[in-house]
Motif scaffolding. Sequence first.
Motif, short mmCIF file in Angstrom:
data_model
loop_
_atom_site.label_atom_id
_atom_site.label_comp_id
_atom_site.label_asym_id
_atom_site.label_seq_id
_atom_site.Cartn_x
_atom_site.Cartn_y
_atom_site.Cartn_z
N GLY A 99 -41.67 18.15 11.65
CA GLY A 99 -41.05 19.17 10.83
C GLY A 99 -41.05 18.85 9.35
N ARG A 100 -41.73 17.79 8.93
CA ARG A 100 -41.81 17.46 7.51
C ARG A 100 -42.74 18.42 6.78
NH1 ARG A 100 -42.06 10.82 7.02
NH2 ARG A 100 -39.92 10.43 7.76
N TRP A 136 -42.11 15.98 2.08
CA TRP A 136 -40.72 16.35 1.80
C TRP A 136 -39.97 16.57 3.11
CZ3 TRP A 136 -39.89 16.93 -3.57
CH2 TRP A 136 -41.04 17.05 -4.35
N SER A 137 -38.66 16.46 3.00
CA SER A 137 -37.77 16.82 4.10
C SER A 137 -37.03 18.08 3.69
CB SER A 137 -36.79 15.69 4.41
OG SER A 137 -35.86 16.10 5.39
N LEU A 138 -37.21 19.16 4.44
CA LEU A 138 -36.55 20.43 4.15
C LEU A 138 -35.18 20.44 4.84
CD1 LEU A 138 -36.84 23.19 2.77
CD2 LEU A 138 -37.79 24.05 4.92
N ASP A 172 -32.91 23.31 0.63
CA ASP A 172 -33.09 22.23 -0.34
C ASP A 172 -34.11 21.25 0.23
OD1 ASP A 172 -32.82 20.83 -2.64
OD2 ASP A 172 -30.81 20.05 -2.24
N VAL A 173 -34.63 20.38 -0.63
CA VAL A 173 -35.65 19.42 -0.19
C VAL A 173 -35.31 18.02 -0.69
CG1 VAL A 173 -37.55 21.07 -0.04
CG2 VAL A 173 -37.10 19.89 -2.19
N ASP A 193 -49.87 29.86 -1.21
CA ASP A 193 -49.92 29.50 0.20
C ASP A 193 -48.54 29.69 0.82
OD1 ASP A 193 -51.01 28.69 2.57
OD2 ASP A 193 -51.32 26.59 2.02
N ALA A 194 -48.47 29.60 2.14
CA ALA A 194 -47.20 29.71 2.85
C ALA A 194 -47.30 28.93 4.15
CB ALA A 194 -46.86 31.18 3.13
N ALA A 195 -46.13 28.56 4.71
CA ALA A 195 -46.11 27.81 5.97
C ALA A 195 -44.79 28.04 6.67
CB ALA A 195 -46.32 26.32 5.71
N TRP A 196 -44.84 28.14 8.01
CA TRP A 196 -43.65 28.28 8.85
C TRP A 196 -43.28 26.92 9.44
CZ3 TRP A 196 -40.81 32.73 9.77
CH2 TRP A 196 -41.35 33.93 9.34
N SER A 197 -41.99 26.67 9.55
CA SER A 197 -41.51 25.44 10.19
C SER A 197 -41.76 25.52 11.69
CB SER A 197 -40.02 25.25 9.92
OG SER A 197 -39.28 26.31 10.49
N PRO A 198 -41.80 24.38 12.40
CA PRO A 198 -42.05 24.41 13.85
C PRO A 198 -41.03 25.23 14.62
CG PRO A 198 -42.32 22.19 12.99
CD PRO A 198 -41.76 23.01 11.87
N CYS A 199 -39.79 25.34 14.13
CA CYS A 199 -38.78 26.13 14.83
C CYS A 199 -38.97 27.62 14.61
CB CYS A 199 -37.39 25.71 14.39
SG CYS A 199 -37.02 26.05 12.66
N GLY A 200 -39.77 28.01 13.62
CA GLY A 200 -40.03 29.42 13.37
C GLY A 200 -38.93 30.14 12.62
#
Length: 604
Positions: free
Chosen positions: A48-49, A62-64, A73-74, A431-438
């Motif tokens: 999830g990083r 980073w850690s979201l 926050d990060v 660009d864009a990206a989704w976290s593994p949890c969605g």
Amino acid sequence: GDGGWWSAPVTTMKVKTIQVLWHAKVESTAGAPKPAPVLSVDFDPATGRLVTGGADKEVKLWSLKEDADGNPDVEHLETLTAHTKAVNVVRFSPGGDILASGGDTGEVLLWRRAPEGTKNLHGDPTTWKTANTLRGHSDDVQDLAWAPGGAALVTGSVDNSSIVWSEATARGLIRLEGHEHYVQGVAWDPQGEYVASASGDRKVNVYATTPRSRVPVEPAHLGGWCKKLVCQKEVRRAVDVKGLLFHDDTLESFFRRLAWSPCGSFLAIPAGLHREEGDARPAPSREEHAVYLYQRGRFARPAIRLPCVAPAACVRFSPRLYRRTGVEAPRTPALETAAGGVRHDKTTAARAEPAVDAAQQPDGEAIPGDGGAAPEPAADAAVTVEPAPDFDLPYRVVFAVCTTDTVAVYDTGADAPVAFVSGLHYATITDAAWSPCGLKLVVSSSDGYCSALTFTEAELGRALAPEEVPEHIAHVLPERRVKSAEERARRAAEAAKAAAERSAAAQAARVAQPAPARTEATAATGEPKRIAPQAVTAAAGEPKRIAPQAVTADGPERVLPTPVEPARRVVPVPIVEVGEKRPIDSVDGEAEEKKPQRIAPTPM
């Protein structure tokens, strides 16, 4: 600061532009340094990083998390330093065990987990190290995508081509050609059958094998599969529409990041254009920006057109599948009816385009090429009109469409966007990206900042549990890919441990092996028999050879070299002038002095 947003009435998502120095400051045309553009983002599907790539030549992890008020926050974790120019794209492998980054040098770096104590070029501790470098493009790499199993990846470049690489060997397997302009986006079908590339030449090429097959997981079989990979379809035009479907090279964004749904049911292509027939306004005024969705295996016509308020640069899908809301849940939005009508106003289906399927064989380069794409058909060529497609999926898919200055979140079970956000950044979204949890979406921008959108389960719906996912697509989902990668890593560690144990056992056996038995020759003296050199008789005129002989009580015979009489030294006679001393050789080879004879003048 926070951007304004519009959404469905029940949506209470949180939006925040995180004001941290994501990447180092760079010089600007105005003179004062400014934050370097953030050109790409992605999430590690295993941990999830968040990873970002910037124009400052660095890749950062980073850690979201959330601050005290519950806003996104990060926290900066580490910096990866190996690139020498801007990093345009960063992507984790499906299992999260490899990170790929491509940039302006035309090279792609593959990063793997590093042993404890590894440091980067700045001397800071890091948990990643470069494992391989992919070299084959002659210009900047703009986008990349992994094969479903992580055994291969495809890259798109400013050199107008795409290359399929083997991760295990770091070699290019085939060069996909057929574009006349920069390749600004690539996507690999989650089911492993199709590879798509989008270019500034206003077309999208779809590649597949003939006959169609899935990309193998074993590296040894990749080469044979790539030899059959050819351009099957050019997505460029639509029936009864004079213009082309996509923007030309004047598009504000330098990226056209197309994407497949996580189940592989459809392909979403940004940078679209739509012109209404019969509109009397000038051409620029009647053009509408759009994103086109194509049903899997039916690329002759777009199934859905999503209107956009600005040119679309990126489409990213949530990695999760969501439960449908009710037995008779609405189908995927706004499909064109057989009679030509439209079911919804927000999303409309485009009409069919000419079929330009073609297949060509590789040409056998060092990185083999496919020989180019199919030629464009004539204007009066016959066209194929397919029935109106329908996505009646047993689940819902959520995805984000990023234009140059807005973000719209769509749900295949709703007619209108789930959320619409604008005013987040001062420059184009990259660009864009989704976290593994969605539930979290991060977008990057050329202004040097990233924004985070967080949702709740009440807003997006409940994600399907692994046992609820249909079996025919369960193997393509990220969760299954991560578990497969972990299983491969476990087997590799066990194999390495077993090999180390076998090596240690063999070494111990060699140490414990008894000394060789003593023979009669060694019994008398108690020491091993020594062999000393001895003289070997040679024929007249040949040099003597020294051969080994047994050591006796008196010792071995010593052979001394025979002295050779030195050659007579010849002293050169210098040329002298009259009146000078001249050395004269004596009979024994030594030089002696002899006074020159004086000659008196004779009177005339």
